[in-house]
Design a protein around this motif. Structure first.
Motif, PDB file in Angstrom:
ATOM      1  N   ASP A 228      44.356  42.692  79.784  1.00  0.00           N
ATOM      2  CA  ASP A 228      44.098  43.127  78.406  1.00  0.00           C
ATOM      3  C   ASP A 228      42.604  43.350  78.203  1.00  0.00           C
ATOM      4  OD1 ASP A 228      43.980  43.620  75.717  1.00  0.00           O
ATOM      5  OD2 ASP A 228      45.009  41.787  75.088  1.00  0.00           O
ATOM      6  N   ARG A 229      42.163  44.570  78.349  1.00  0.00           N
ATOM      7  CA  ARG A 229      40.746  44.914  78.225  1.00  0.00           C
ATOM      8  C   ARG A 229      40.211  44.608  76.828  1.00  0.00           C
ATOM      9  NH1 ARG A 229      35.751  46.192  80.601  1.00  0.00           N
ATOM     10  NH2 ARG A 229      34.517  46.676  78.774  1.00  0.00           N
ATOM     11  N   THR A 230      41.075  44.615  75.818  1.00  0.00           N
ATOM     12  CA  THR A 230      40.606  44.401  74.448  1.00  0.00           C
ATOM     13  C   THR A 230      40.005  43.005  74.268  1.00  0.00           C
ATOM     14  OG1 THR A 230      42.760  43.626  73.621  1.00  0.00           O
ATOM     15  CG2 THR A 230      42.331  45.994  73.548  1.00  0.00           C
ATOM     16  N   LEU A 231      40.355  42.065  75.142  1.00  0.00           N
ATOM     17  CA  LEU A 231      39.759  40.731  75.040  1.00  0.00           C
ATOM     18  C   LEU A 231      38.250  40.793  75.299  1.00  0.00           C
ATOM     19  CD1 LEU A 231      42.496  38.640  76.898  1.00  0.00           C
ATOM     20  CD2 LEU A 231      42.061  38.721  74.426  1.00  0.00           C
ATOM     21  N   LEU A 232      37.858  41.552  76.314  1.00  0.00           N
ATOM     22  CA  LEU A 232      36.425  41.729  76.563  1.00  0.00           C
ATOM     23  C   LEU A 232      35.769  42.506  75.444  1.00  0.00           C
ATOM     24  CD1 LEU A 232      35.779  42.591  80.323  1.00  0.00           C
ATOM     25  CD2 LEU A 232      35.351  40.454  79.128  1.00  0.00           C
ATOM     26  N   ASP A 233      36.427  43.554  74.995  1.00  0.00           N
ATOM     27  CA  ASP A 233      35.860  44.360  73.917  1.00  0.00           C
ATOM     28  C   ASP A 233      35.616  43.516  72.674  1.00  0.00           C
ATOM     29  OD1 ASP A 233      35.976  46.583  75.543  1.00  0.00           O
ATOM     30  OD2 ASP A 233      37.939  47.224  74.793  1.00  0.00           O
ATOM     31  N   ALA A 234      36.534  42.578  72.386  1.00  0.00           N
ATOM     32  CA  ALA A 234      36.382  41.716  71.214  1.00  0.00           C
ATOM     33  C   ALA A 234      35.155  40.813  71.357  1.00  0.00           C
ATOM     34  CB  ALA A 234      37.638  40.876  71.010  1.00  0.00           C
ATOM     35  N   ILE A 235      34.926  40.317  72.579  1.00  0.00           N
ATOM     36  CA  ILE A 235      33.738  39.490  72.820  1.00  0.00           C
ATOM     37  C   ILE A 235      32.477  40.286  72.529  1.00  0.00           C
ATOM     38  CG2 ILE A 235      32.361  38.351  74.609  1.00  0.00           C
ATOM     39  CD1 ILE A 235      34.992  37.601  75.980  1.00  0.00           C
ATOM     40  N   PHE A 236      32.408  41.489  73.056  1.00  0.00           N
ATOM     41  CA  PHE A 236      31.196  42.285  72.921  1.00  0.00           C
ATOM     42  C   PHE A 236      30.992  42.754  71.479  1.00  0.00           C
ATOM     43  CE2 PHE A 236      32.308  43.507  77.521  1.00  0.00           C
ATOM     44  CZ  PHE A 236      31.778  42.326  77.997  1.00  0.00           C
ATOM     45  N   GLN A 237      32.085  43.057  70.780  1.00  0.00           N
ATOM     46  CA  GLN A 237      31.970  43.435  69.376  1.00  0.00           C
ATOM     47  C   GLN A 237      31.477  42.257  68.537  1.00  0.00           C
ATOM     48  OE1 GLN A 237      35.891  44.921  68.481  1.00  0.00           O
ATOM     49  NE2 GLN A 237      35.660  46.678  69.858  1.00  0.00           N
ATOM     50  N   ALA A 238      31.954  41.053  68.859  1.00  0.00           N
ATOM     51  CA  ALA A 238      31.486  39.867  68.138  1.00  0.00           C
ATOM     52  C   ALA A 238      30.019  39.596  68.436  1.00  0.00           C
ATOM     53  CB  ALA A 238      32.346  38.659  68.513  1.00  0.00           C
ATOM     54  N   ASP A 239      29.613  39.816  69.665  1.00  0.00           N
ATOM     55  CA  ASP A 239      28.194  39.658  70.023  1.00  0.00           C
ATOM     56  C   ASP A 239      27.316  40.548  69.151  1.00  0.00           C
ATOM     57  OD1 ASP A 239      28.713  37.838  72.040  1.00  0.00           O
ATOM     58  OD2 ASP A 239      28.581  39.316  73.666  1.00  0.00           O
ATOM     59  N   VAL A 240      27.684  41.818  69.062  1.00  0.00           N
ATOM     60  CA  VAL A 240      26.892  42.765  68.287  1.00  0.00           C
ATOM     61  C   VAL A 240      26.922  42.413  66.806  1.00  0.00           C
ATOM     62  CG1 VAL A 240      26.682  45.178  67.587  1.00  0.00           C
ATOM     63  CG2 VAL A 240      27.191  44.615  69.961  1.00  0.00           C
ATOM     64  N   ALA A 241      28.099  41.993  66.310  1.00  0.00           N
ATOM     65  CA  ALA A 241      28.217  41.628  64.891  1.00  0.00           C
ATOM     66  C   ALA A 241      27.317  40.446  64.556  1.00  0.00           C
ATOM     67  CB  ALA A 241      29.672  41.305  64.555  1.00  0.00           C
ATOM     68  N   ALA A 242      27.313  39.435  65.416  1.00  0.00           N
ATOM     69  CA  ALA A 242      26.459  38.276  65.170  1.00  0.00           C
ATOM     70  C   ALA A 242      24.984  38.657  65.254  1.00  0.00           C
ATOM     71  CB  ALA A 242      26.781  37.175  66.178  1.00  0.00           C
ATOM     72  N   PHE A 243      24.638  39.476  66.239  1.00  0.00           N
ATOM     73  CA  PHE A 243      23.245  39.879  66.419  1.00  0.00           C
ATOM     74  C   PHE A 243      22.733  40.663  65.213  1.00  0.00           C
ATOM     75  CE2 PHE A 243      20.186  43.088  68.010  1.00  0.00           C
ATOM     76  CZ  PHE A 243      19.179  42.223  68.403  1.00  0.00           C
ATOM     77  N   THR A 244      23.540  41.588  64.700  1.00  0.00           N
ATOM     78  CA  THR A 244      23.093  42.448  63.605  1.00  0.00           C
ATOM     79  C   THR A 244      23.199  41.773  62.242  1.00  0.00           C
ATOM     80  OG1 THR A 244      25.302  43.447  63.490  1.00  0.00           O
ATOM     81  CG2 THR A 244      23.658  44.560  64.846  1.00  0.00           C
ATOM     82  N   ALA A 245      23.922  40.644  62.171  1.00  0.00           N
ATOM     83  CA  ALA A 245      24.098  39.969  60.881  1.00  0.00           C
ATOM     84  C   ALA A 245      23.027  38.922  60.605  1.00  0.00           C
ATOM     85  CB  ALA A 245      25.479  39.313  60.822  1.00  0.00           C
TER      86      ALA A 245
END
Length: 256
Positions: A228-245
């Motif tokens: 399930d590639r979306t598991l990695l995508d979710a990690i990276f999206q959360a990384d960016v969300a935390a960084f930009t917030a």
């Protein structure tokens, strides 16, 4: 014919990369500590030219020697696959082993990539592949009886480093990729006295197949054993969300 420089080529994933790249028509520069194994590998690949470089990438001298080769020969492909098997609690892992681990998994990929990049950028093409592992995402996992904080940290570094370097190299024609396998059927664990023969493990050849397929798919980070590639995508999206917030204002939960 283009040339690929592969570290850790005397066994395991590095050897599998060397064999696959040779089959694809690349001449090779193979790097490792064990001359006899590198020479045996070279003899087994008569269809391409194989240059053997014996170097210890846990030392500054070894890293500098291979970096000089990378800068001079400007390979089309650089594979950072050298590894070292040092698990152990951080407080009790001997300093020499801790330094060796960081040298092989952090300093060596950094300096070899730095040396190879100018030639790749000048040509407008090149591929850099680094071998990390799924433990890069294992920091928040429940404590394991296999103490490995330093090892896990080096793999997490390789993932973030590759992702950031990908952004820096946008538009240059140079591709960077990090492959994150799980447990692989190599001698990595056996040299530590660990018998994992009863544990399902991926072959080194499949790791290489996954990495090369991931590059073809445009992935910067691949996980050959993750369906399930979306598991990695979710990690990276959360990384960016935390960084930009983030904010210069102290978060409410930290105010007394």
């Amino acid at each position: 014919m283009s040339t690929a420089l592969v570290t850790g080529a005397s066994s395991g994933i590095g050897q599998a990369f060397a064999e696959r790249l040779a089959a694809d028509g690349h001449d090779l520069i193979v790097v490792g500590r064990r001359k006899d194994r590198l020479e045996a590998l070279a003899s087994s690949l008569p269809s391409v030219t194989v240059e053997v470089v014996v170097a210890d990438l846990s030392t500054d001298e070894g890293i500098d020697a291979v970096a000089a080769v990378a800068a001079d020969r400007s390979p089309a492909v650089l594979v950072n696959s050298a590894g070292v098997a040092h698990y152990g609690p951080m407080a009790s892992l001997p300093a020499a082993k801790a330094r060796e681990l960081v040298g092989v998994k952090v300093v060596a990929p950094t300096m070899l990539t730095r040396a190879a990049l100018p030639g790749m950028r000048d040509r407008g093409e090149g591929t850099i592949i680094t071998v990390a592992g799924m433990l890069a995402f294992g920091g928040p996992a429940p404590a394991s009886p296999l103490a490995r904080a330093i090892y896990t940290g080096t793999l997490a570094h390789l993932v973030a480093w590759t992702q950031t370097l990908h952004g820096e190299l946008a538009g240059t024609g140079v591709t960077v990729h990090v492959v994150c396998p799980g447990i692989v059927a190599t001698e990595f664990h056996s040299v530590q006295g660990m018998d994992l023969s009863a544990v399902p493990r991926m072959s080194a050849s499949d790791v290489v197949t996954g990495a090369l397929a991931g590059i073809a798919l445009g992935e910067v980070v691949s996980a050959p054993g993750l369906e399930d590639r979306t598991l990695l995508d979710a990690i990276f999206q959360a990384d960016v969300a935390a960084f930009t917030a983030q904010s210069p204002t102290l978060a409410t939960r930290y105010r007394s």
